[in-house]
Write a protein that holds these residues in place. Structure first.
Motif, short mmCIF file in Angstrom:
data_model
loop_
_atom_site.label_atom_id
_atom_site.label_comp_id
_atom_site.label_asym_id
_atom_site.label_seq_id
_atom_site.Cartn_x
_atom_site.Cartn_y
_atom_site.Cartn_z
N ARG A 24 0.82 -1.21 0.00
CA ARG A 24 0.00 0.00 0.00
C ARG A 24 0.85 1.26 0.00
O ARG A 24 0.50 2.26 -0.62
N LEU A 25 2.01 1.23 0.68
CA LEU A 25 2.89 2.41 0.70
C LEU A 25 3.53 2.66 -0.66
O LEU A 25 3.78 3.80 -1.02
N HIS A 26 3.80 1.60 -1.41
CA HIS A 26 4.44 1.75 -2.71
C HIS A 26 3.44 1.92 -3.85
O HIS A 26 3.85 2.14 -4.99
N TYR A 35 -0.65 8.97 9.46
CA TYR A 35 -0.53 7.74 10.24
C TYR A 35 -1.86 7.35 10.85
O TYR A 35 -2.13 6.17 11.05
N ILE A 36 -2.72 8.32 11.10
CA ILE A 36 -4.07 8.03 11.60
C ILE A 36 -4.85 7.25 10.54
O ILE A 36 -5.57 6.30 10.86
N ASP A 37 -4.69 7.62 9.28
CA ASP A 37 -5.32 6.90 8.18
C ASP A 37 -4.79 5.48 8.11
O ASP A 37 -5.55 4.52 7.89
N LEU A 38 -3.50 5.31 8.31
CA LEU A 38 -2.88 3.98 8.30
C LEU A 38 -3.39 3.14 9.47
O LEU A 38 -3.72 1.96 9.30
N ILE A 39 -3.50 3.73 10.64
CA ILE A 39 -4.03 3.01 11.81
C ILE A 39 -5.47 2.59 11.57
O ILE A 39 -5.86 1.46 11.88
N GLN A 40 -6.27 3.47 10.99
CA GLN A 40 -7.67 3.15 10.71
C GLN A 40 -7.77 2.00 9.71
O GLN A 40 -8.59 1.10 9.86
N TRP A 41 -6.92 2.00 8.68
CA TRP A 41 -6.91 0.93 7.68
C TRP A 41 -6.53 -0.41 8.32
O TRP A 41 -7.14 -1.43 8.03
N ILE A 42 -5.53 -0.39 9.21
CA ILE A 42 -5.12 -1.61 9.89
C ILE A 42 -6.24 -2.12 10.80
O ILE A 42 -6.52 -3.31 10.85
N THR A 43 -6.89 -1.21 11.52
CA THR A 43 -7.98 -1.59 12.43
C THR A 43 -9.15 -2.18 11.65
O THR A 43 -9.74 -3.18 12.08
N ASP A 44 -9.47 -1.60 10.51
CA ASP A 44 -10.60 -2.09 9.72
C ASP A 44 -10.32 -3.44 9.07
O ASP A 44 -11.21 -4.27 8.95
N VAL A 60 7.06 1.86 10.72
CA VAL A 60 7.03 2.26 9.32
C VAL A 60 8.31 3.01 8.94
O VAL A 60 8.90 2.78 7.89
N LYS A 61 8.78 3.88 9.82
CA LYS A 61 10.02 4.60 9.55
C LYS A 61 11.22 3.66 9.54
O LYS A 61 12.12 3.79 8.72
#
Length: 91
Positions: A24-26, A35-44, A60-61
């Motif tokens: 998804r990052l690439h 990062y909030i968007d990334l956390i929400q995607w992982i949670t969902d 991620v870093k």
């Protein structure tokens, strides 16, 4: 005498989740804006309880060298022709 330290602590992020984040990052079309968007995607999609912001940020870093940044938006009243002319004449 023991000092009570446990030692190895397994990662919260599995190999499948690592691959999904990398993909998804690439991806140029499905990027994260924060990062909030990334956390929400992982949670969902992967974890029901979620993940700590700082944990995910450092992961991620460390693994991908990613810095989630979004370019500033252009002004609504910006004249594109004037901008192009300025860029051509200012060398």
């Amino acid at each position: 005498m023991r000092d009570g330290r446990i030692g190895f602590k397994p990662s919260l992020i599995s190999a499948d989740l690592h691959q999904a984040i990398e993909k998804r990052l690439h991806s140029p079309k499905d990027t994260f804006t924060s990062y909030i968007d990334l956390i929400q995607w992982i949670t969902d999609n992967y974890m029901s309880e979620g993940i700590n912001y700082q944990t995910l940020n450092s992961y991620v870093k460390r693994h991908f060298g990613a810095k989630i940044k979004v370019a500033r938006k252009s002004h609504v009243n910006k004249n594109q022709d004037a901008s192009d002319t300025f860029k051509k004449t200012s060398l």
